[in-house]
Design a protein around this motif. Structure first.
Motif, PDB file in Angstrom:
ATOM      1  N   VAL A   1       2.195  -0.874 -13.484  1.00  0.00           N
ATOM      2  CA  VAL A   1       3.621  -0.997 -13.820  1.00  0.00           C
ATOM      3  C   VAL A   1       4.426  -1.417 -12.594  1.00  0.00           C
ATOM      4  O   VAL A   1       5.316  -2.278 -12.687  1.00  0.00           O
ATOM      5  CB  VAL A   1       4.150   0.340 -14.383  1.00  0.00           C
ATOM      6  CG1 VAL A   1       5.663   0.306 -14.523  1.00  0.00           C
ATOM      7  CG2 VAL A   1       3.505   0.645 -15.731  1.00  0.00           C
ATOM      8  N   ILE A   2       4.117  -0.828 -11.450  1.00  0.00           N
ATOM      9  CA  ILE A   2       4.842  -1.163 -10.219  1.00  0.00           C
ATOM     10  C   ILE A   2       4.586  -2.619  -9.833  1.00  0.00           C
ATOM     11  O   ILE A   2       5.501  -3.339  -9.409  1.00  0.00           O
ATOM     12  CB  ILE A   2       4.423  -0.213  -9.083  1.00  0.00           C
ATOM     13  CG1 ILE A   2       4.939   1.197  -9.380  1.00  0.00           C
ATOM     14  CG2 ILE A   2       4.960  -0.692  -7.732  1.00  0.00           C
ATOM     15  CD1 ILE A   2       4.333   2.267  -8.503  1.00  0.00           C
ATOM     16  N   ASP A   3       3.339  -3.089  -9.976  1.00  0.00           N
ATOM     17  CA  ASP A   3       3.036  -4.489  -9.677  1.00  0.00           C
ATOM     18  C   ASP A   3       3.837  -5.429 -10.578  1.00  0.00           C
ATOM     19  O   ASP A   3       4.315  -6.477 -10.127  1.00  0.00           O
ATOM     20  CB  ASP A   3       1.536  -4.760  -9.838  1.00  0.00           C
ATOM     21  CG  ASP A   3       0.753  -4.406  -8.585  1.00  0.00           C
ATOM     22  OD1 ASP A   3       1.385  -4.109  -7.551  1.00  0.00           O
ATOM     23  OD2 ASP A   3      -0.491  -4.431  -8.628  1.00  0.00           O
ATOM     24  N   GLU A   4       3.953  -5.057 -11.852  1.00  0.00           N
ATOM     25  CA  GLU A   4       4.723  -5.885 -12.769  1.00  0.00           C
ATOM     26  C   GLU A   4       6.210  -5.876 -12.391  1.00  0.00           C
ATOM     27  O   GLU A   4       6.889  -6.902 -12.469  1.00  0.00           O
ATOM     28  CB  GLU A   4       4.554  -5.391 -14.210  1.00  0.00           C
ATOM     29  CG  GLU A   4       3.193  -5.673 -14.815  1.00  0.00           C
ATOM     30  CD  GLU A   4       2.925  -7.164 -14.985  1.00  0.00           C
ATOM     31  OE1 GLU A   4       3.874  -7.963 -14.931  1.00  0.00           O
ATOM     32  OE2 GLU A   4       1.761  -7.534 -15.158  1.00  0.00           O
ATOM     33  N   PHE A   5       6.710  -4.717 -11.968  1.00  0.00           N
ATOM     34  CA  PHE A   5       8.111  -4.624 -11.572  1.00  0.00           C
ATOM     35  C   PHE A   5       8.396  -5.501 -10.362  1.00  0.00           C
ATOM     36  O   PHE A   5       9.425  -6.190 -10.300  1.00  0.00           O
ATOM     37  CB  PHE A   5       8.461  -3.169 -11.260  1.00  0.00           C
ATOM     38  CG  PHE A   5       9.881  -2.973 -10.801  1.00  0.00           C
ATOM     39  CD1 PHE A   5      10.923  -2.939 -11.717  1.00  0.00           C
ATOM     40  CD2 PHE A   5      10.179  -2.825  -9.454  1.00  0.00           C
ATOM     41  CE1 PHE A   5      12.235  -2.771 -11.294  1.00  0.00           C
ATOM     42  CE2 PHE A   5      11.482  -2.662  -9.021  1.00  0.00           C
ATOM     43  CZ  PHE A   5      12.521  -2.625  -9.949  1.00  0.00           C
ATOM     44  N   TYR A   6       7.454  -5.499  -9.411  1.00  0.00           N
ATOM     45  CA  TYR A   6       7.642  -6.298  -8.197  1.00  0.00           C
ATOM     46  C   TYR A   6       7.430  -7.793  -8.455  1.00  0.00           C
ATOM     47  O   TYR A   6       7.708  -8.618  -7.580  1.00  0.00           O
ATOM     48  CB  TYR A   6       6.692  -5.816  -7.099  1.00  0.00           C
ATOM     49  CG  TYR A   6       7.273  -4.696  -6.265  1.00  0.00           C
ATOM     50  CD1 TYR A   6       7.755  -4.931  -4.982  1.00  0.00           C
ATOM     51  CD2 TYR A   6       7.355  -3.402  -6.763  1.00  0.00           C
ATOM     52  CE1 TYR A   6       8.301  -3.907  -4.218  1.00  0.00           C
ATOM     53  CE2 TYR A   6       7.899  -2.372  -6.016  1.00  0.00           C
ATOM     54  CZ  TYR A   6       8.374  -2.635  -4.746  1.00  0.00           C
ATOM     55  OH  TYR A   6       8.927  -1.614  -4.001  1.00  0.00           O
ATOM     56  N   ALA A   7       6.909  -8.130  -9.635  1.00  0.00           N
ATOM     57  CA  ALA A   7       6.730  -9.543  -9.974  1.00  0.00           C
ATOM     58  C   ALA A   7       8.010 -10.158 -10.529  1.00  0.00           C
ATOM     59  O   ALA A   7       8.044 -11.336 -10.868  1.00  0.00           O
ATOM     60  CB  ALA A   7       5.602  -9.703 -10.989  1.00  0.00           C
TER      61      ALA A   7
ATOM     62  N   PHE B   1       0.824  -1.210   0.000  1.00  0.00           N
ATOM     63  CA  PHE B   1       0.000   0.000   0.000  1.00  0.00           C
ATOM     64  C   PHE B   1       0.860   1.264   0.000  1.00  0.00           C
ATOM     65  O   PHE B   1       0.614   2.202  -0.753  1.00  0.00           O
ATOM     66  CB  PHE B   1      -0.915  -0.026   1.228  1.00  0.00           C
ATOM     67  CG  PHE B   1      -1.710   1.234   1.419  1.00  0.00           C
ATOM     68  CD1 PHE B   1      -2.891   1.436   0.726  1.00  0.00           C
ATOM     69  CD2 PHE B   1      -1.276   2.221   2.302  1.00  0.00           C
ATOM     70  CE1 PHE B   1      -3.627   2.602   0.896  1.00  0.00           C
ATOM     71  CE2 PHE B   1      -2.013   3.382   2.486  1.00  0.00           C
ATOM     72  CZ  PHE B   1      -3.180   3.571   1.779  1.00  0.00           C
ATOM     73  N   LYS B   2       1.889   1.300   0.847  1.00  0.00           N
ATOM     74  CA  LYS B   2       2.722   2.499   0.972  1.00  0.00           C
ATOM     75  C   LYS B   2       3.473   2.796  -0.320  1.00  0.00           C
ATOM     76  O   LYS B   2       3.663   3.963  -0.685  1.00  0.00           O
ATOM     77  CB  LYS B   2       3.691   2.339   2.135  1.00  0.00           C
ATOM     78  CG  LYS B   2       3.023   2.350   3.501  1.00  0.00           C
ATOM     79  CD  LYS B   2       4.050   2.251   4.630  1.00  0.00           C
ATOM     80  CE  LYS B   2       3.368   2.279   5.989  1.00  0.00           C
ATOM     81  NZ  LYS B   2       4.349   2.175   7.106  1.00  0.00           N
ATOM     82  N   THR B   3       3.901   1.747  -1.007  1.00  0.00           N
ATOM     83  CA  THR B   3       4.608   1.941  -2.279  1.00  0.00           C
ATOM     84  C   THR B   3       3.691   2.569  -3.317  1.00  0.00           C
ATOM     85  O   THR B   3       4.058   3.537  -4.002  1.00  0.00           O
ATOM     86  CB  THR B   3       5.134   0.593  -2.810  1.00  0.00           C
ATOM     87  OG1 THR B   3       6.018   0.022  -1.851  1.00  0.00           O
ATOM     88  CG2 THR B   3       5.865   0.785  -4.128  1.00  0.00           C
ATOM     89  N   HIS B   4       2.475   2.032  -3.439  1.00  0.00           N
ATOM     90  CA  HIS B   4       1.521   2.587  -4.394  1.00  0.00           C
ATOM     91  C   HIS B   4       1.121   4.013  -3.999  1.00  0.00           C
ATOM     92  O   HIS B   4       0.939   4.867  -4.878  1.00  0.00           O
ATOM     93  CB  HIS B   4       0.283   1.699  -4.476  1.00  0.00           C
ATOM     94  CG  HIS B   4       0.529   0.383  -5.146  1.00  0.00           C
ATOM     95  ND1 HIS B   4       1.093   0.286  -6.392  1.00  0.00           N
ATOM     96  CD2 HIS B   4       0.293  -0.899  -4.737  1.00  0.00           C
ATOM     97  CE1 HIS B   4       1.180  -0.989  -6.747  1.00  0.00           C
ATOM     98  NE2 HIS B   4       0.712  -1.721  -5.752  1.00  0.00           N
ATOM     99  N   LEU B   5       0.996   4.254  -2.725  1.00  0.00           N
ATOM    100  CA  LEU B   5       0.651   5.595  -2.252  1.00  0.00           C
ATOM    101  C   LEU B   5       1.747   6.587  -2.628  1.00  0.00           C
ATOM    102  O   LEU B   5       1.466   7.687  -3.120  1.00  0.00           O
ATOM    103  CB  LEU B   5       0.443   5.571  -0.735  1.00  0.00           C
ATOM    104  CG  LEU B   5       0.004   6.889  -0.089  1.00  0.00           C
ATOM    105  CD1 LEU B   5      -1.378   7.288  -0.576  1.00  0.00           C
ATOM    106  CD2 LEU B   5       0.010   6.762   1.436  1.00  0.00           C
ATOM    107  N   PHE B   6       3.002   6.190  -2.401  1.00  0.00           N
ATOM    108  CA  PHE B   6       4.130   7.068  -2.701  1.00  0.00           C
ATOM    109  C   PHE B   6       4.180   7.424  -4.181  1.00  0.00           C
ATOM    110  O   PHE B   6       4.305   8.605  -4.552  1.00  0.00           O
ATOM    111  CB  PHE B   6       5.447   6.393  -2.289  1.00  0.00           C
ATOM    112  CG  PHE B   6       6.673   7.123  -2.764  1.00  0.00           C
ATOM    113  CD1 PHE B   6       7.130   8.248  -2.104  1.00  0.00           C
ATOM    114  CD2 PHE B   6       7.357   6.678  -3.901  1.00  0.00           C
ATOM    115  CE1 PHE B   6       8.253   8.929  -2.559  1.00  0.00           C
ATOM    116  CE2 PHE B   6       8.491   7.347  -4.353  1.00  0.00           C
ATOM    117  CZ  PHE B   6       8.935   8.479  -3.678  1.00  0.00           C
TER     118      PHE B   6
END
Length: 220
Positions: free
Chosen positions: A157-163, A4-9
């Motif tokens: 994009v962030i979710d894909e990067f963390y995958a 959550f904090k990553t997406h918020l940032f």
């Protein structure tokens, strides 16, 4: 998967850059720039509302149950002549429909990392935002729509990067890779529903007679 904090940032960062650019170019004022940041941040959190146990999902529908009737009234108030009875009926009916019809349907149709983690959903969020604010100013509505779209897209994009993980500098893809930046979900009905809404909002936007002079958006 990003938290959550990553997406918020990143939602705040991305929308903040867009808001600053729009303000410096004179396209939006300081209040509208703040709204761009708020809407972009919300956009960055929207895809994770597809969890049935998500508190943000519950809070979102509670908020929408109040805001949407208000927006509808502001659009249709000229037809009501300020009739308080009709206003109360509209707000009550809107609240009941959203809470007891659309909310259960939404929970039924969505699964985590489903259609809400997709490109069509990002486009739909942007188009709905434009329609909600186009009566105020099409340029401002354009910025609002773009910030919501970019917020959702950043989330994907962030979710894909963390995958992706790296082992000896070699990328390793986990099972969720490719499920965010997609154009469909495992649920046919959810996919068809989002595409139907996307085509419908596209039709409505054409009916709004969009008149945004893009040369005005080019930096001076």
């Amino acid at each position: 998967m990003a938290g959550f904090k990553t997406h918020l940032f990143w939602g705040i960062t991305g929308s903040g850059i867009l808001a600053t650019a729009g303000y410096l170019q004179g396209h939006i004022n300081i209040k509208e720039a703040n709204a761009v940041v708020i809407l972009g941040t919300l956009g960055g959190l929207l895809p994770d509302l597809d969890s049935d146990t998500s508190k943000p999902l519950e809070y979102l529908f509670q908020l929408l149950s109040i805001l949407i009737p208000m927006l509808l009234y502001s659009i249709l108030k000229d037809h009501f002549d300020g009739n308080i009875t009709i206003t109360l009926l509209l707000c009550t009916i809107g609240y009941l429909i959203l809470q007891y019809l659309f909310y259960p349907i939404f929970k039924k149709l969505t699964v985590h990392r489903g259609i809400m983690h997709s490109i069509p959903f990002a486009l739909l969020c942007g188009q709905v935002t434009f329609l909600l604010f186009s009566r105020i100013s099409q340029i401002v509505a354009f910025y609002y729509a773009v910030t919501v779209f970019l917020g959702v897209l950043l989330h994907l994009v962030i979710d894909e990067f963390y995958a992706i993980s790296f082992k000896r500098f070699i990328p390793q893809f986990n099972r969720s890779s490719g499920t965010a930046l997609s154009f469909y979900s495992s649920s046919l009905w959810a996919t068809l529903f989002v595409y139907f809404l996307l085509f419908f909002t596209s039709y409505l936007i054409v009916g709004v007679n969009v008149d945004i002079s893009f040369h005005k958006l080019i930096p001076k």
